[in-house]
Design an enzyme around this catalytic site. Structure first.
Site, mmCIF file in Angstrom:
data_model
loop_
_atom_site.group_PDB
_atom_site.id
_atom_site.type_symbol
_atom_site.label_atom_id
_atom_site.label_comp_id
_atom_site.label_asym_id
_atom_site.label_seq_id
_atom_site.Cartn_x
_atom_site.Cartn_y
_atom_site.Cartn_z
ATOM 1 N N SER A 56 0.473 -0.676 -0.345
ATOM 2 C CA SER A 56 -0.002 -0.035 -0.341
ATOM 3 C C SER A 56 1.019 1.406 0.114
ATOM 4 O O SER A 56 0.708 2.199 -0.232
ATOM 5 C CB SER A 56 -0.870 0.025 1.884
ATOM 6 O OG SER A 56 -2.406 -1.458 0.904
ATOM 7 N N HIS A 60 4.431 2.709 7.935
ATOM 8 C CA HIS A 60 3.575 2.377 9.168
ATOM 9 C C HIS A 60 3.586 3.550 10.332
ATOM 10 O O HIS A 60 5.262 4.002 10.961
ATOM 11 C CB HIS A 60 2.910 1.640 9.288
ATOM 12 C CG HIS A 60 1.782 0.952 8.288
ATOM 13 N ND1 HIS A 60 1.038 1.462 8.699
ATOM 14 C CD2 HIS A 60 2.595 -0.093 7.430
ATOM 15 C CE1 HIS A 60 0.167 0.481 6.814
ATOM 16 N NE2 HIS A 60 1.392 -0.818 6.985
ATOM 17 N N CYS A 459 3.150 5.243 -24.445
ATOM 18 C CA CYS A 459 4.757 4.870 -24.590
ATOM 19 C C CYS A 459 5.730 3.808 -25.558
ATOM 20 O O CYS A 459 6.859 3.346 -25.102
ATOM 21 C CB CYS A 459 5.172 5.598 -22.923
ATOM 22 S SG CYS A 459 4.700 4.708 -21.663
#
Lengths: 493, 459
Positions: A56, A60, A459
């Site tokens: 993610s 933390h 691209c």
């Protein structure tokens, strides 16, 4: 195991690190301060190919972990130093804070418990917020209350691992990719590590940061008893148009025993919100597939948190696999194992380094250094280079700065990836990366080309053209993610 | 800051025609900014025929159509600046564009967005499974195969029967690949009937309608796809799965108006289609900024895009002058016959109507004009096709070529084969003869260049 007499021209090192994920790279970088010969062996074609590149992208705070655990202590310590290391190595980082959302009184009770736990761990500034503050901090997010964590941040995990590895390489560490370890034997107080293609590497200290493969590496070195249970988490990537919907990570109040943090929404340094991850135990350690039922679940759960999220914003997906020690029935987390094995002196095992491993990577590296220090004489180099500068990123500059940059270097005026505004110079820098990695993903993760809404439609043809016409590659040599992942069958005529 | 009357973004058929329209309506300086290295837009990679039936009343290939459109824009007095990517566009109609020559700023009386469209991707449609090498969109494959001389694979599955997908099915077949399946989620093909006839039926390619790719298989390299039949909600039906081994999956699952630049300008975008929201004069929500072609709404034919471009050029000048603009009739642009050709008919390709003509043993019916009878008769007795392909140049590039007339359908593969091993010297002009095809009776057709190709200067 193999007989010593079979050994070919062996390379002797002080230290071998197996695995070039975030942990292996952090250890390599930390140990590169000292007069040591260090080799990193990585089975994939690039760094961060496992969990370090599939998460993610959150730094933390450390409130999720059991007080007294290594996870808790190293995460809090890692969080406190993260901005500094990002500044030192020029890695994109942003302190966003984070919100855990409560939907009912039970959730509020859980969140209060988390605050108490976090405070025990040494997290500062955790507090409950009412509905009004929730709506102010995260407009559009559902829920009746929440917990606010001021020190949670977001960063670019690829840039972080690349920076660690490149800095380690500048300071003398040797990275060997496509080097899967096939056997390890003890030799004269040290180890001889053989790769699948028959190369031998000798060392006095062997550091096992092999992530999903760490139990097997340990076993090869003669220490059994560990077992990794792969637990897959799937993600969606959202279009930049959805970026304005969220500027702070929002998580649901955690449900006990799920072994993940629940499906959450995270803004990224690149402007693409992430949704995920799921948590599903699987048998195969390298099956990064996405599945239809989980895809539905992600969108459903994400729109419960943020109702404005819609399927039409999706531009891509990916999956990561957590190297969990907790078996399926048990759930939750087991603490990191970071230690020299008593039964195998010289082997430093790092087992079960799942979340919050990246946050904790620098303290983990220092812990490994402290262990190594008892075995080897660590002498600091005079010429250690601590800082690293990333070349300018065109899209982050003002129009005036862009104009200046183009007049200095015309390739900054050629925009090759139109979604993420990546210029030819940035692509060239990525192709010519100091670790010598040649794959489309190497360019993707370094220059961030091909990551936008057109999935490389614009691209990719131009990047391939460059590889063929400016770097002399044959079409059939170009891989997506290393050997075995060839993109093309050859020329048309 | 450079000043101009009309600034056009995109030198595809829409932008080029807009320049012509603007100059005809009396505009002073007209500048087109194009991000690619040459003008013509996506036409340059569309080496197949089927262009120009309305605008020029001829069967042209994409590059030929581009050569004409560029020529017209230049003759009309437009300036085309290639290699220029717009990075800012403001409500006061100032624009910044990056190129290797620097960051240029323009101030315009009116702006026309002609930015075309992009392809819907695997990511957008969330196909389950792994993410290996070998999954591409059809336009990307078209670029690799027709422009960059790169072959994606030898055993190919195509998801989606949009026009580019079907055209690439034929193109890849002619270049030696095996198309193992074309898979379409709808009960009927999504593209034009004439492409179903000439790209799918002509080559006996298996077409699976009401099916989708339900899983992608292969860790590093694509190994196979799983296809499944779908229910009325287009969800895969359990138990209908079949595995098809392949080394490339080509997606032709829709085109989306490309409005990155419009977004920067604050132009209102339709959240469903991603097209620009305009009035009947094709003016966007920002006064003086117009939109045309596929960035407004994806159209069936380049010819329609050109028509709309020309109109929008006129309207942009009218905006500056404060005079009356002309409305665009919304019915134009997507009028072509799509889906399965009606059974036992031939799809006439002489004009975009695509009449489905039936022969009852004595007479023909379904044709809207007499030419259809001639076409259907030939199609029944000795069907012919124009051959479109590429040949290699001595400097290693690909030159689009075609036959100057239709040749017997069964000889198409031979013609393509005969061109495989020849190479031509540049410079070359569109229309130059590359090879004369002969049989015992003499010349049967000639292969001609279907684009201009300049000489590469030594570096």
């Amino acid at each position: 195991m193999f007989a010593i007499s079979e050994m070919s021209s062996m390379r002797q090192n002080d230290i071998i690190i197996i695995g070039a994920g975030g942990i292996g790279c952090a250890i390599a970088r930390e140990l590169s301060r000292y007069k040591l010969s260090i080799t990193v062996l990585e089975k994939e074609c690039d760094i961060a190919a496992g969990a370090s590149g599939r998460n993610s992208a959150v730094v933390h705070a450390g409130f999720n972990n059991r007080p007294g655990s290594l996870m808790a202590r190293l995460c809090v310590e890692g969080n406190q130093g993260f901005e500094d290391i990002c500044r030192e190595l020029d890695v994109p980082f942003k302190n966003t804070g984070k919100i855990l959302v409560a939907f009912d009184d039970e959730d509020i009770r859980i969140l209060k418990g988390i605050i108490a736990q976090g405070e025990q761990n040494g997290c500062e500034g955790l507090r409950m917020i009412g509905e009004e503050e929730l709506k102010r901090l995260a407009p559009g997010v559902s829920g009746i209350a929440g917990m606010y964590s001021p020190h949670t941040s977001i960063f670019d995990p690829f840039a972080y691992c690349v920076a660690l590895a490149e800095n380690a390489a500048v300071n003398g560490v040797d990275f060997c990719f496509d080097s899967e370890v096939s056997s390890i034997c003890r030799n004269d107080g040290g180890f001889i590590v053989r790769t699948a293609d028959g190369r031998d590497f000798g060392c006095s200290i062997l550091i096992n940061s092999a992530g999903l493969g760490s139990d097997r590496i340990s076993e090869m070195a003669g220490v059994s008893g560990y077992r990794i249970y792969p637990c897959r988490g799937e993600y969606f990537i959202m279009d930049k148009v959805a970026d304005k919907l969220l500027d702070i990570p929002v998580y649901p109040a955690p449900k006990p025993g799920i072994g993940g943090l629940g499906v959450h929404l995270t803004p990224t340094m690149h402007g693409n919100i992430l949704i995920g991850p799921s948590a599903e135990y699987i048998d195969d350690r390298d099956d990064y597939s996405s599945t239809a039922p989980i895809m539905d679940k992600l969108i459903t759960e994400a729109s419960e948190l943020l109702p404005a999220i819609e399927r039409r914003f999706i531009i891509g997906n990916y999956a990561g696999i957590r190297p969990k020690q907790a078996p399926p029935g048990e759930g939750g987390y087991r603490d990191f194992v970071i230690k020299e094995e008593e039964t195998c002196p010289g082997l430093i095992n790092l087992i079960g380094i799942e979340s919050p491993g990246l946050t904790a990577s620098m303290p983990i590296a220092r812990m490994v250094r402290d262990i190594a220090e008892k075995k080897l004489d660590l002498v600091e180099k005079d010429d250690f280079i601590a800082e690293r500068k990333t070349p300018p990123r065109f899209r982050d500059l003002t129009e005036e700065e862009q104009a200046d940059l183009i007049s200095e270097d015309p390739e900054y005026g050629e925009i090759m990836c139109r979604c993420q505004k990546v210029t030819k110079r940035e692509i060239r820098n990525a192709i010519e990366n100091p670790l010598g990695v040649r794959s489309i993903t190497a360019i993707k993760y370094r220059a961030w080309a091909t990551t936008g809404r057109c999935n490389g439609g614009y691209c990719l043809t131009r990047i391939v053209d460059m590889l063929v016409n400016e770097y002399g590659m044959k079409p059939e040599e170009i891989t997506y993610r290393g050997k075995g992942g060839e993109l093309f069958s050859g020329e048309v005529k | 800051m450079e000043k101009c009357d009309i600034l056009i973004i995109g030198a595809g058929p829409g932008g080029l025609a807009a320049a012509v329209g603007a100059r005809k309506a009396g505009a002073g300086r007209v500048v087109i900014l194009e991000r690619d290295v040459s003008a013509g837009g996506i036409l340059n990679q569309c080496v197949h025929d089927g262009f120009g039936l309305i605008r020029y009343n001829e069967q042209l290939t994409g590059p030929e159509y581009a050569v004409r459109a560029v020529d017209e824009a230049l003759k009309a007095g437009a300036e085309i600046l290639c290699g220029h990517q717009v990075i800012r566009i403001s409500e006061d109609k100032t624009v910044a564009a990056a190129s290797r020559y620097g960051l240029k700023r323009f101030s315009a009386g009116a702006i026309i967005l002609a930015t075309g469209c992009r392809e819907r991707t695997r990511g957008a449609i969330s196909i389950p499974g792994s993410r290996p090498a070998g999954v591409f969109t059809a336009g990307v494959i078209q670029n690799f195969v027709n422009v960059r001389n790169i072959m994606p694979g030898r055993r190919v599955v195509i998801l989606g029967s949009g026009d580019i997908g079907m055209i690439m099915a034929r193109r890849l077949t002619l270049e030696g690949a095996e198309i193992r399946a074309v898979v379409e989620v709808l009960p009927e093909p999504a593209g034009l009937s004439r492409n179903v006839s000439q790209c799918i039926y002509d080559y006996g390619i298996p077409l699976h309608c009401s099916h989708t790719v339900s899983r992608i298989i292969g860790k590093k390299k694509l190994e196979a796809v799983e296809i499944s039949e779908v229910d009325e909600n287009m969800h895969p039906i359990q138990g209908t799965e079949q595995i098809i081994e392949c080394d490339a999956l080509v997606l032709s699952v829709g085109l989306i108006p490309e409005n990155e630049v419009a977004e920067i300008a604050g132009v209102r975008i339709d959240t469903r289609s991603n097209g620009t929201v305009t009035d009947e004069f094709l003016q966007t929500s920002v006064p003086g900024i117009f939109s045309c072609g596929n960035s407004h709404r994806v159209m069936d034919l380049a010819d329609f895009v050109s028509q709309q471009g020309e109109l929008v050029g006129y309207n942009a000048v009218a905006y500056i002058n404060g005079s009356d603009m002309k409305p665009w009739e919304e019915s134009r642009g997507t009028s072509m016959a799509k889906g399965f050709p009606e059974p036992d008919t031939v799809t006439c390709t002489l004009c975009p109507n695509g009449c489905q003509i039936r022969f009852d043993g004595e007479k023909y019916e379904g044709n809207h004009c007499p030419r259809g009878v001639k076409f259907a008769e030939e199609e029944r007795i000795s069907p012919k096709r124009m051959v479109t392909t590429t040949v290699k140049t001595e400097d290693g590039r690909l030159l689009p070529v075609r036959t100057d007339r239709a040749v017997p359908k069964e000889s198409v593969r031979d013609v393509v084969q005969s061109l495989k091993n020849i190479s031509v010297r540049t410079p070359i002009k569109c229309g130059d003869i590359i090879l004369r095809l002969t049989d015992a009776s003499g010349e049967t057709a000639a292969v001609i260049a279907s684009s201009d190709m300049y000489q590469l200067l030594p570096m």
